[in-house]
Design a protein around this motif. Structure first.
Motif, short mmCIF file in Angstrom:
data_model
loop_
_atom_site.label_atom_id
_atom_site.label_comp_id
_atom_site.label_asym_id
_atom_site.label_seq_id
_atom_site.Cartn_x
_atom_site.Cartn_y
_atom_site.Cartn_z
N UNK A 21 0.85 -1.18 0.00
CA UNK A 21 0.00 0.00 0.00
C UNK A 21 0.89 1.24 0.00
N UNK A 22 0.31 2.40 -0.37
CA UNK A 22 1.10 3.62 -0.49
C UNK A 22 0.41 4.79 0.21
N UNK A 23 1.17 5.48 1.05
CA UNK A 23 0.74 6.79 1.54
C UNK A 23 1.17 7.81 0.48
N UNK A 24 0.25 8.21 -0.40
CA UNK A 24 0.62 9.13 -1.48
C UNK A 24 0.13 10.56 -1.25
N UNK A 25 -0.70 10.78 -0.24
CA UNK A 25 -1.13 12.13 0.16
C UNK A 25 -1.82 12.89 -0.97
N UNK A 26 -2.50 12.17 -1.87
CA UNK A 26 -3.12 12.80 -3.04
C UNK A 26 -4.62 12.99 -2.90
N UNK A 27 -5.19 12.72 -1.74
CA UNK A 27 -6.62 12.94 -1.53
C UNK A 27 -6.93 14.42 -1.77
N UNK A 28 -7.81 14.69 -2.74
CA UNK A 28 -8.11 16.07 -3.11
C UNK A 28 -8.65 16.88 -1.94
N UNK A 29 -9.37 16.23 -1.04
CA UNK A 29 -9.98 16.95 0.08
C UNK A 29 -8.96 17.38 1.12
N UNK A 30 -7.73 16.85 1.06
CA UNK A 30 -6.73 17.13 2.08
C UNK A 30 -5.59 18.02 1.60
N UNK A 31 -5.67 18.49 0.36
CA UNK A 31 -4.58 19.32 -0.15
C UNK A 31 -4.50 20.65 0.59
N UNK A 32 -3.26 21.04 0.94
CA UNK A 32 -3.00 22.28 1.67
C UNK A 32 -3.76 22.34 2.99
N UNK A 33 -3.77 21.20 3.70
CA UNK A 33 -4.40 21.17 5.02
C UNK A 33 -3.43 20.57 6.04
N UNK A 34 -3.67 20.88 7.32
CA UNK A 34 -2.93 20.28 8.41
C UNK A 34 -3.62 18.97 8.80
N UNK A 35 -2.84 17.93 9.06
CA UNK A 35 -3.42 16.62 9.35
C UNK A 35 -2.73 16.00 10.56
N UNK A 36 -3.47 15.19 11.30
CA UNK A 36 -2.87 14.42 12.39
C UNK A 36 -3.12 12.93 12.23
N UNK A 37 -3.66 12.55 11.06
CA UNK A 37 -3.98 11.16 10.78
C UNK A 37 -3.98 10.97 9.26
N UNK A 38 -3.35 9.93 8.76
CA UNK A 38 -3.28 9.69 7.32
C UNK A 38 -3.57 8.22 7.04
N UNK A 39 -4.05 7.95 5.81
CA UNK A 39 -4.41 6.60 5.40
C UNK A 39 -3.86 6.34 4.00
N UNK A 40 -3.47 5.12 3.73
CA UNK A 40 -2.97 4.77 2.41
C UNK A 40 -4.06 4.96 1.37
N UNK A 41 -3.66 5.08 0.11
CA UNK A 41 -4.61 5.37 -0.95
C UNK A 41 -5.66 4.28 -1.11
N UNK A 42 -5.34 3.05 -0.73
CA UNK A 42 -6.31 1.96 -0.82
C UNK A 42 -7.12 1.79 0.47
N UNK A 67 2.57 20.75 13.50
CA UNK A 67 1.57 20.08 12.67
C UNK A 67 2.20 19.55 11.40
N UNK A 68 1.61 18.46 10.89
CA UNK A 68 1.99 17.94 9.57
C UNK A 68 1.12 18.61 8.52
N UNK A 69 1.73 18.96 7.42
CA UNK A 69 1.06 19.66 6.32
C UNK A 69 1.08 18.80 5.07
N UNK A 70 -0.10 18.56 4.49
CA UNK A 70 -0.14 18.01 3.13
C UNK A 70 -0.09 19.19 2.18
N UNK A 71 1.01 19.30 1.47
CA UNK A 71 1.29 20.45 0.61
C UNK A 71 0.88 20.11 -0.82
N UNK A 72 0.00 20.92 -1.39
CA UNK A 72 -0.46 20.73 -2.76
C UNK A 72 0.57 21.30 -3.72
N UNK A 73 1.33 20.44 -4.40
CA UNK A 73 2.40 20.91 -5.27
C UNK A 73 1.90 21.38 -6.64
N UNK A 74 0.63 21.12 -6.95
CA UNK A 74 0.16 21.41 -8.31
C UNK A 74 -0.83 22.56 -8.40
#
Length: 227
Positions: A21-42, A67-74
């Motif tokens: 499985x992969x933690x790819x951090x590509x969930x559209x709802x989480x881009x440019x947000x602070x997170x304290x919990x993450x889940x693999x893409x599957x 805080x951890x930041x999911x940074x939207x690179x695109x």
């Protein structure tokens, strides 16, 4: 009874292994947000996050963001050009678009500050809800990172240039059957992506074996009652 035992033992021998499985951090709802919990893409593996951000000019002791930041690179309106748009593979010319990457936040997004990675680094710890095998990850933007597991295993890697990335494979089993990983950025900015993990499986066929043994016990009790 013999047929049930034979079927159970065959099932034990044929039981499958774990899937990557992969933690790819590509969930559209989480881009440019602070997170304290993450889940693999599957959706198979989840981790809670503990973060410590080193102090710098923007992230002072009195108002430090841990805080951890999911940074939207695109697509994001972001505060770090080195983490935006395309990336060049470190030491080469391949271009990659990362989507979301995970960084240590420098700014207080609730105050309207733009998303940015912490210039002075810090640590991100993944606390997995189950034991996992860790096999690799990617580093972005001039970062030097050491990964340490709860069993003491350690792996260091880095990317030399701003706006660059590289992929790293662990290559051995030191990071198998672990429950936490700490990514230490030292005093560097940067981000991580595409953590490759798999759930540690139960011994092959153990659930089926236990079910079979339970069935034997029930059948034995019934036979004793009939006698």
């Amino acid at each position: 009874m013999k047929t049930l035992l034979t079927t159970t033992l065959l099932s034990v021998g044929l039981a499958g292994g774990a899937f990557a499985s992969t933690f790819d951090f590509n969930d559209a709802a989480l881009q440019d947000t602070l997170v304290d919990r993450v889940t693999t893409s599957d959706g198979a593996i989840t981790a809670t996050l503990d973060v410590f951000a080193n102090r710098n000019y923007f992230n002072r002791d009195a108002n430090r963001v841990h805080e951890a930041l999911i940074f939207d690179t695109e697509n994001g309106a972001d505060g770090d050009p080195d983490l935006q748009s395309g990336f060049v593979r470190d030491g080469g010319s391949d271009v990659s678009f990362a989507g979301g990457v995970l960084a240590i936040s420098e700014n207080d997004l609730s105050a309207g500050d733009l998303p940015d990675d912490n210039a002075n680094g810090g640590t991100i710890t993944f606390n997995f809800l189950q034991a996992i095998n860790f096999t690799g990850f990617s580093i972005y933007d001039d970062a030097s990172i050491t990964v340490t597991a709860n069993n003491g295993a350690s792996f260091s890697a880095g990317v030399e240039d701003d706006g660059a990335f590289n992929d790293f494979a662990i290559g051995d089993e030191r990071f198998f059957n672990v429950t936490s990983l700490t990514f230490d950025f030292g005093n560097h900015s940067g981000a991580i992506d595409d953590l490759q993990v798999s759930a540690v499986p139960l011994p092959a066929g153990l659930p089926l074996l236990l079910a079979g043994l339970g069935a034997f016990g029930i059948a034995g009790r019934r036979r004793r009652k009939q006698a």
